[in-house]
Design an enzyme around this catalytic site. Structure first.
Site, mmCIF file in Angstrom:
data_model
loop_
_atom_site.group_PDB
_atom_site.id
_atom_site.type_symbol
_atom_site.label_atom_id
_atom_site.label_comp_id
_atom_site.label_asym_id
_atom_site.label_seq_id
_atom_site.Cartn_x
_atom_site.Cartn_y
_atom_site.Cartn_z
ATOM 1 N N SER A 88 15.654 64.563 25.224
ATOM 2 C CA SER A 88 14.553 65.525 25.218
ATOM 3 C C SER A 88 13.316 64.856 24.613
ATOM 4 O O SER A 88 13.006 63.720 24.980
ATOM 5 C CB SER A 88 14.956 66.805 24.468
ATOM 6 O OG SER A 88 14.109 67.867 24.805
ATOM 7 N N ASP B 166 17.755 70.162 35.343
ATOM 8 C CA ASP B 166 16.919 70.251 34.142
ATOM 9 C C ASP B 166 15.438 70.365 34.521
ATOM 10 O O ASP B 166 14.881 69.440 35.120
ATOM 11 C CB ASP B 166 17.146 69.003 33.273
ATOM 12 C CG ASP B 166 16.265 68.995 32.025
ATOM 13 O OD1 ASP B 166 15.786 70.076 31.631
ATOM 14 O OD2 ASP B 166 16.066 67.906 31.460
ATOM 15 N N HIS C 75 20.049 69.337 31.000
ATOM 16 C CA HIS C 75 19.302 68.653 29.948
ATOM 17 C C HIS C 75 20.204 67.756 29.093
ATOM 18 O O HIS C 75 21.164 68.231 28.489
ATOM 19 C CB HIS C 75 18.642 69.717 29.058
ATOM 20 C CG HIS C 75 17.458 69.255 28.293
ATOM 21 N ND1 HIS C 75 16.317 68.749 28.895
ATOM 22 C CD2 HIS C 75 17.207 69.229 26.966
ATOM 23 C CE1 HIS C 75 15.429 68.450 27.974
ATOM 24 N NE2 HIS C 75 15.947 68.726 26.797
#
Length: 494
Positions: A172, A437, A462
């Site tokens: 991320s 994602d 993700h």
């Protein structure tokens, strides 16, 4: 007309309810990288502390603070590399020192492992509180400098031989930091695994809900149609007192809708919250993560509810999805009040709920990245009520009048100039993204540079490649993990 204006303002307020929600601005409470599912009990590693400068870019400022980190030397073999997991927009989790795919690579290559918590998150408190004058020391640039000083410090503290290769790992926002650490400090960082990391700073991240819609369509077009119809019914019910009462009951609103007191931003916040329900499920669909209370709620789960006409009208089915997530997140009622959210995010105390990262991450979006997941591109799906203005208003309401669209525009341009956005020129970096994602829209999913390849995993969400392996992993995810391990091996040879 008046109602539409009220609706737009209210919807704009939906995102503001961040701090009270389990998921907002594309971020889970506590950070986007969840806790790995462990195969056995583990002995927690102890907190360790590294002294950092408060401001790396002002040599006349000698103030320091203590940054938390974790160590695992159990797999280290003499002459082996050092792996550094970068903390992000939440508390660093010591469980990652026990399991996770990077630990498998550590076993394979005999690596010494560290995890460094990001400044201003978790227990890493550089300042007395989270006031705006202190948050000026919260930035990706300061975080990257923290990494550089940490690497130098650990080389000294552990007497790591000169020439030892450091590999950074991040998922991320830390995925972005991993790639940028290799670009910014190539003399310290030899390689980087960047998972689900956005490289392009963008104020209006309208592609986010395009990907969410595409992900729901993997179940069926009927699921999309049900969402559209349900939101149209919400629009109609909002126009009448009886409908307003019905919505409050169906969706378990904390406060009834009162035409005399309910503001436009409240309604906007309500719509954006409903949209975020779908975003949360899509973003983490079938990830092997334990920290999320909604881990077992998948695209199939919510779409099966939405297409089942035996469950009632489309709006009733939408309410059932909303209530399912409320219950999973231990929330007693649906809080859509804009001012309550803003009040939470204006609290500067480390002890406040928003200090888990909501206020800090909001600040970073308002001063570096944007990343506002708006309704711009998909107005028919979740309504047109939370455009970019809704999010910009939150920046102003939380941090003050300086934090407006003009600051945002210059900040995002600055971020992309400093780091290069999609034109980032690096070697020994692998960019990993999943098709489900929504964040992949701001990341590098194709690469013509063989020294910085991109791996795009169909059907995964993700940071999926970072979690421990599972029997349910699709073969393309297994293959991606294997390929990443091979790339790391190649980097370590050169």
């Amino acid at each position: 007309m008046l109602f539409i204006r009220l609706l737009v303002i209210l919807l704009a307020g939906v995102n503001a309810a961040l701090a009270l929600r389990s998921f907002a601005r594309g971020r889970s409470k506590g950070g986007n990288l969840g806790s790995p599912v462990l195969s056995k009990d583990y002995v927690p590693v102890e907190d360790q502390w590294f002294e950092q400068f408060l401001d790396h870019f002002n040599p006349t400022d000698a103030r320091t603070w203590k940054q938390r980190y974790f160590t695992n030397s159990g797999f280290y073999k003499k002459g082996g590399p050092v792996f550094l997991m970068i903390g992000g927009e939440g508390t660093a989790n010591p469980k990652w020192m026990a399991e996770g795919e990077w630990i498998e690579y550590a076993k394979q290559y005999g690596a010494l492992c560290f995890q460094l918590e990001h400044r201003f998150y978790g227990k890493s408190h550089p300042t007395a509180d989270l006031s705006v004058k202190n948050l000026m020391y919260l930035s990706s640039e300061q975080a990257l400098a923290d990494l550089a000083y940490f690497i130098e410090g650990m080389n000294l503290r552990h007497q790591i031989p000169a020439g030892t290769k450091w590999i950074t790992f991040g998922g991320s926002y830390p995925g972005s930091l991993a790639a940028w650490s290799r670009a910014k400090y190539p003399h310290l960082v030899h390689g980087a695994m960047s998972a689900s990391g956005p490289l392009l700073a963008q104020i209006d991240f309208q592609q986010y809900y395009v990907v969410v819609e595409d992900a729901l369509r993997t179940h069926s077009q009927a699921c999309i149609d049900a969402v559209v119809t349900a939101n149209k019914q919400v629009h109609i019910m909002l126009r009448h007192p009886l409908g307003q009462k019905g919505l409050a009951e169906k969706f378990k609103f904390c406060d009834p809708i009162d035409p005399g007191h309910t503001k436009n931003n409240d309604i906007a916040n309500m719509y954006e919250s409903l949209a975020s329900n779908f975003a949360e499920v899509v973003q983490y669909n079938k990830d092997n993560r334990k920290s999320s209370k909604t881990a077992n709620i998948t695209i199939d789960t919510i779409c099966n509810i939405l297409v089942d006409e035996n469950r009632g009208t489309p709006v009733s089915r939408l309410a059932q999805v909303s209530n399912l997530l409320l219950k999973a997140n231990d929330e007693k009622c649906f809080d859509y009040k804009y001012n309550k959210m803003i009040s939470e995010l204006r609290n500067v105390s480390w002890a406040d709920e928003a200090a888990e990262g909501g206020r800090q991450w909001t600040y970073q979006t308002c001063t570096e990245f944007g990343f506002f997941q708006t309704s711009t591109a998909r107005p028919q799906l979740f309504s047109e009520t939370f455009p970019v203005d809704f999010f910009v208003q939150q920046c102003t309401d939380i941090f003050g009048p300086r934090y407006n669209i003009h600051l945002l525009q210059s900040a995002v341009e600055r971020t992309n100039t400093i780091y290069g956005a999609f034109d980032l020129d690096v070697s020994n970096v692998v960019f990993v993204h999943g098709s489900i994602d929504p964040w992949h829209a701001l990341g590098k999913i194709k690469s013509t540079n063989p020294r910085a390849p991109a791996i795009y995993i169909n059907g995964t969400a993700h940071c999926a490649n970072m979690y421990p392996q599972s029997d349910n992993d699709p073969p393309q995810l297994t293959e991606a993990r294997k390929r990443i391990g091979q790339l790391i091996g190649q980097w370590l040879k050169n």
